[in-house]
Design a protein around this motif. Structure first.
Motif, PDB file in Angstrom:
ATOM      1  N   VAL A  45       0.868  -1.181   0.000  1.00 26.86           N
ATOM      2  CA  VAL A  45       0.000   0.000   0.000  1.00 26.86           C
ATOM      3  C   VAL A  45       0.901   1.226   0.000  1.00 26.86           C
ATOM      4  O   VAL A  45       1.737   1.388   0.897  1.00 26.86           O
ATOM      5  CB  VAL A  45      -0.923   0.027   1.233  1.00 26.86           C
ATOM      6  N   THR A  46       0.760   2.082  -1.013  1.00 29.71           N
ATOM      7  CA  THR A  46       1.586   3.285  -1.087  1.00 29.71           C
ATOM      8  C   THR A  46       0.731   4.493  -1.423  1.00 29.71           C
ATOM      9  O   THR A  46       0.032   4.515  -2.439  1.00 29.71           O
ATOM     10  CB  THR A  46       2.742   3.130  -2.107  1.00 29.71           C
TER      11      THR A  46
ATOM     12  N   LEU B 130      -1.870   2.485   9.949  1.00 28.26           N
ATOM     13  CA  LEU B 130      -0.771   1.936  10.738  1.00 28.26           C
ATOM     14  C   LEU B 130      -1.182   1.693  12.190  1.00 28.26           C
ATOM     15  O   LEU B 130      -0.897   0.632  12.750  1.00 28.26           O
ATOM     16  CB  LEU B 130       0.431   2.879  10.675  1.00 28.26           C
ATOM     17  N   ALA B 131      -1.851   2.655  12.807  1.00 27.17           N
ATOM     18  CA  ALA B 131      -2.205   2.529  14.224  1.00 27.17           C
ATOM     19  C   ALA B 131      -3.192   1.407  14.483  1.00 27.17           C
ATOM     20  O   ALA B 131      -3.286   0.909  15.610  1.00 27.17           O
ATOM     21  CB  ALA B 131      -2.775   3.850  14.736  1.00 27.17           C
ATOM     22  N   ASN B 132      -3.914   1.003  13.456  1.00 22.46           N
ATOM     23  CA  ASN B 132      -4.918  -0.039  13.619  1.00 22.46           C
ATOM     24  C   ASN B 132      -4.533  -1.350  12.940  1.00 22.46           C
ATOM     25  O   ASN B 132      -5.406  -2.163  12.606  1.00 22.46           O
ATOM     26  CB  ASN B 132      -6.274   0.455  13.113  1.00 22.46           C
ATOM     27  N   ASN B 133      -3.236  -1.525  12.726  1.00 20.44           N
ATOM     28  CA  ASN B 133      -2.701  -2.789  12.235  1.00 20.44           C
ATOM     29  C   ASN B 133      -3.264  -3.201  10.877  1.00 20.44           C
ATOM     30  O   ASN B 133      -3.364  -4.392  10.578  1.00 20.44           O
ATOM     31  CB  ASN B 133      -2.962  -3.918  13.250  1.00 20.44           C
ATOM     32  N   ARG B 134      -3.579  -2.213  10.055  1.00 19.74           N
ATOM     33  CA  ARG B 134      -4.033  -2.507   8.683  1.00 19.74           C
ATOM     34  C   ARG B 134      -2.846  -2.571   7.724  1.00 19.74           C
ATOM     35  O   ARG B 134      -2.944  -3.181   6.663  1.00 19.74           O
ATOM     36  CB  ARG B 134      -5.036  -1.456   8.219  1.00 19.74           C
ATOM     37  N   ILE B 135      -1.762  -1.926   8.089  1.00 23.09           N
ATOM     38  CA  ILE B 135      -0.518  -1.977   7.329  1.00 23.09           C
ATOM     39  C   ILE B 135       0.633  -2.127   8.314  1.00 23.09           C
ATOM     40  O   ILE B 135       0.481  -1.821   9.512  1.00 23.09           O
ATOM     41  CB  ILE B 135      -0.292  -0.709   6.472  1.00 23.09           C
ATOM     42  N   PHE B 136       1.782  -2.581   7.802  1.00 22.94           N
ATOM     43  CA  PHE B 136       2.958  -2.745   8.657  1.00 22.94           C
ATOM     44  C   PHE B 136       4.182  -2.197   7.958  1.00 22.94           C
ATOM     45  O   PHE B 136       4.352  -2.354   6.746  1.00 22.94           O
ATOM     46  CB  PHE B 136       3.144  -4.228   9.021  1.00 22.94           C
TER      47      PHE B 136
ATOM     48  N   ILE C  51       3.485  -2.801   3.891  1.00 22.48           N
ATOM     49  CA  ILE C  51       2.921  -4.107   3.544  1.00 22.48           C
ATOM     50  C   ILE C  51       1.548  -4.225   4.190  1.00 22.48           C
ATOM     51  O   ILE C  51       1.383  -3.950   5.383  1.00 22.48           O
ATOM     52  CB  ILE C  51       3.845  -5.239   4.002  1.00 22.48           C
ATOM     53  N   GLY C  52       0.556  -4.611   3.404  1.00 17.98           N
ATOM     54  CA  GLY C  52      -0.796  -4.751   3.912  1.00 17.98           C
ATOM     55  C   GLY C  52      -0.917  -5.910   4.887  1.00 17.98           C
ATOM     56  O   GLY C  52      -0.242  -6.937   4.754  1.00 17.98           O
ATOM     57  N   ALA C  53      -1.773  -5.744   5.890  1.00 21.00           N
ATOM     58  CA  ALA C  53      -2.007  -6.822   6.852  1.00 21.00           C
ATOM     59  C   ALA C  53      -2.476  -8.077   6.129  1.00 21.00           C
ATOM     60  O   ALA C  53      -3.318  -8.014   5.225  1.00 21.00           O
ATOM     61  CB  ALA C  53      -3.053  -6.388   7.883  1.00 21.00           C
ATOM     62  N   ASN C  54      -1.926  -9.217   6.530  1.00 18.99           N
ATOM     63  CA  ASN C  54      -2.284 -10.511   5.937  1.00 18.99           C
ATOM     64  C   ASN C  54      -2.072 -10.533   4.430  1.00 18.99           C
ATOM     65  O   ASN C  54      -2.810 -11.228   3.702  1.00 18.99           O
ATOM     66  CB  ASN C  54      -3.723 -10.891   6.275  1.00 18.99           C
ATOM     67  N   ALA C  55      -1.105  -9.771   3.956  1.00 21.14           N
ATOM     68  CA  ALA C  55      -0.815  -9.767   2.520  1.00 21.14           C
ATOM     69  C   ALA C  55      -0.592 -11.196   2.031  1.00 21.14           C
ATOM     70  O   ALA C  55       0.155 -11.955   2.654  1.00 21.14           O
ATOM     71  CB  ALA C  55       0.420  -8.921   2.243  1.00 21.14           C
ATOM     72  N   PRO C  56      -1.208 -11.580   0.922  1.00 23.62           N
ATOM     73  CA  PRO C  56      -1.051 -12.959   0.438  1.00 23.62           C
ATOM     74  C   PRO C  56       0.330 -13.267  -0.105  1.00 23.62           C
ATOM     75  O   PRO C  56       0.715 -14.431  -0.192  1.00 23.62           O
ATOM     76  CB  PRO C  56      -2.121 -13.061  -0.662  1.00 23.62           C
ATOM     77  N   ASN C  57       1.094 -12.222  -0.465  1.00 23.32           N
ATOM     78  CA  ASN C  57       2.422 -12.420  -1.046  1.00 23.32           C
ATOM     79  C   ASN C  57       3.440 -11.535  -0.328  1.00 23.32           C
ATOM     80  O   ASN C  57       3.999 -10.606  -0.911  1.00 23.32           O
ATOM     81  CB  ASN C  57       2.391 -12.098  -2.539  1.00 23.32           C
ATOM     82  N   PRO C  58       3.708 -11.818   0.941  1.00 16.26           N
ATOM     83  CA  PRO C  58       4.544 -10.908   1.737  1.00 16.26           C
ATOM     84  C   PRO C  58       5.993 -10.833   1.273  1.00 16.26           C
ATOM     85  O   PRO C  58       6.622  -9.776   1.387  1.00 16.26           O
ATOM     86  CB  PRO C  58       4.435 -11.485   3.152  1.00 16.26           C
ATOM     87  N   ASN C  59       6.531 -11.923   0.762  1.00 17.35           N
ATOM     88  CA  ASN C  59       7.913 -11.874   0.292  1.00 17.35           C
ATOM     89  C   ASN C  59       8.025 -11.059  -0.994  1.00 17.35           C
ATOM     90  O   ASN C  59       8.957 -10.269  -1.166  1.00 17.35           O
ATOM     91  CB  ASN C  59       8.451 -13.290   0.092  1.00 17.35           C
ATOM     92  N   ALA C  60       7.060 -11.238  -1.888  1.00 14.46           N
ATOM     93  CA  ALA C  60       7.041 -10.430  -3.110  1.00 14.46           C
ATOM     94  C   ALA C  60       6.827  -8.965  -2.770  1.00 14.46           C
ATOM     95  O   ALA C  60       7.348  -8.072  -3.455  1.00 14.46           O
ATOM     96  CB  ALA C  60       5.962 -10.938  -4.058  1.00 14.46           C
ATOM     97  N   ALA C  61       6.062  -8.695  -1.704  1.00 11.15           N
ATOM     98  CA  ALA C  61       5.873  -7.313  -1.257  1.00 11.15           C
ATOM     99  C   ALA C  61       7.213  -6.716  -0.826  1.00 11.15           C
ATOM    100  O   ALA C  61       7.532  -5.566  -1.140  1.00 11.15           O
ATOM    101  CB  ALA C  61       4.871  -7.263  -0.112  1.00 11.15           C
TER     102      ALA C  61
END
Length: 417
Positions: free
Chosen positions: A122-123, A135-141, A318-328
């Motif tokens: 997410v940018t 960020l404060a609500n754990n939607r992104i990290f 990186i979005g929470a529970n992103a399906p492709n965290p390494n690619a992110a």
């Protein structure tokens, strides 16, 4: 009883205070990370489980196994790097969702509330909402590639990594004003000489435009001092106006500011050749590149009292529970440019071609006079030296969160007068 504008503005101020207290409470009471989300963070070394070191080869290999990465973005320019990214990382398909700043946040929140997790990266700008709502609500990290950490000053990576810093500035037409900038003080734009001759992209639909205004509003004492330097008099506030920052917005609207839906069209309207009476444009500094692309004759007012550039960040995460965290992680590193860049690196236009593209990578579409990398080892683009010459103020994420809604309401009230 007749409701006066002063009464309405007083009520607006009280409501804004209540909203501020409510929003602050909601931030402080943000939900803890769930067990399920914590497991995902631990598996991917994010959040509280982030490590100081990484095996980058393993991350790239895992990213290729994931095979895809999606990005929710406020900038359409990221679409220009799709082919280059996929050629550099064969086997990873990059999907770009060009949503704009407001919709990027809305889509992220709406989908996550419905249990849908599509966004890997997410940018966007909109600093107040990004920091306090996402960020404060754990939607992104936050994620900073380990091999870039020493190259990015702390203020550009904490609490959230900045993709690029950009700025709102003022353009003038060099054919209309061949002897140089027509103003030296921002308050001149509220005077009769410039009635109907100042343009701005609608801040009700543009996060960057709203942040640009907010930068001026958040420094009321400095704005009042600049007014006195121009006129020799203390500023007199309008009915119900709280300070000199808001007074500037009120007077700008009262002076028939021209509101555009498109920042590029505003830059073109101000900078078109053959004008005897061109407007001044308050717009993104990046549009100075349209002098080359569209033949405009804009110049930046670089010495303006009290500030010449209103700086706002574009974050990436990186979005929470992103399906492709390494690619992110791989995409975020790509958007920062090659680790091989140094301040001595010679980069040539067009930056989005050839060897310069290979070095700049995801920075290439943003390597212009209006964008600055968060890294301290990336040389400024040709023409970008003016950035360091201008007095700049930075938008505060806290101010945007606390005062952004009030500023929007203030704009709507006074634009209807």
């Amino acid at each position: 009883m007749k409701l006066t504008k002063r009464y309405f503005l007083q009520m607006l101020t009280r409501l804004a205070t209540v909203a501020l207290l409510s929003s602050t409470a909601s931030i402080s009471s943000a939900q803890e990370v769930s067990a399920e989300l914590d497991a995902w963070l631990k598996e991917n070394a994010l959040g509280a489980h982030a490590m100081g070191e990484e095996n980058w080869d393993e991350i790239v290999a895992a990213a290729k196994e994931e095979g895809e990465v999606s990005v929710y973005t406020a900038s359409g320019r990221i679409a220009k790097v799709v082919d280059h990214f996929q050629a550099l990382y064969p086997g990873i398909t990059l999907t770009v969702y060009d949503l704009g700043s407001v919709k990027t946040i809305e889509k992220t929140v709406r989908e996550q509330d419905a249990g849908i997790f599509t966004a890997d990266v997410v940018t966007t700008g909109n600093s107040g909402q990004v920091i306090h709502e996402l960020l404060a609500n754990n939607r992104i990290f936050n994620y900073v590639p380990a091999h870039f950490k020493d190259k990015i000053p702390e203020e550009n990576r904490d609490p959230l990594l900045i993709r690029v810093n950009e700025a709102m500035v003022f353009f003038y037409n060099t054919e209309t004003y061949p002897e140089g900038a027509p103003i030296s003080n921002v308050w001149e734009l509220t005077q009769e000489e410039f009635r109907g001759r100042v343009g701005i992209k609608d801040p009700m639909g543009s996060g960057s435009s709203l942040m640009g205004l907010a930068v001026l509003v958040q420094f009321p004492d400095e704005m009042a001092a600049a007014y006195k330097r121009l006129t020799g008099e203390d500023i007199v506030l309008g009915d119900g106006v709280p300070d000199a920052g808001y007074e500037f917005v009120r007077r700008l609207l009262a002076n028939d500011v021209v509101i555009f839906k498109s920042g590029s069209k505003l830059a073109d309207a101000a900078g078109a050749k053959g004008q005897d009476d061109a407007m001044i444009a308050m717009t993104s500094m990046t549009y100075i590149s349209r002098n080359d692309d569209k033949g405009n004759v804009n110049a930046i007012i670089s010495d303006l009292d009290p500030a010449s550039r209103m700086v706002y960040p574009n974050f990436m995460s990186i979005g929470a529970n992103a399906p492709n965290p390494n690619a992110a992680k791989v995409l975020i590193a790509y958007l920062l440019g090659s680790p091989d860049i140094t301040l001595e690196t010679k980069l040539e236009k067009p930056y989005i071609e050839g060897a310069s593209f290979d070095l700049l990578q995801g920075l290439a579409p943003y390597h212009d006079a209006g964008s600055v990398s968060p890294r301290n080892d990336v040389p400024l683009p040709l023409g970008g030296e003016i950035w360091d010459e201008m007095v700049g103020w930075n938008v505060s994420a806290d101010f945007m969160w606390e005062q952004g809604p009030r500023l929007r309401d203030f704009w709507l009230i006074h634009s209807s007068q």
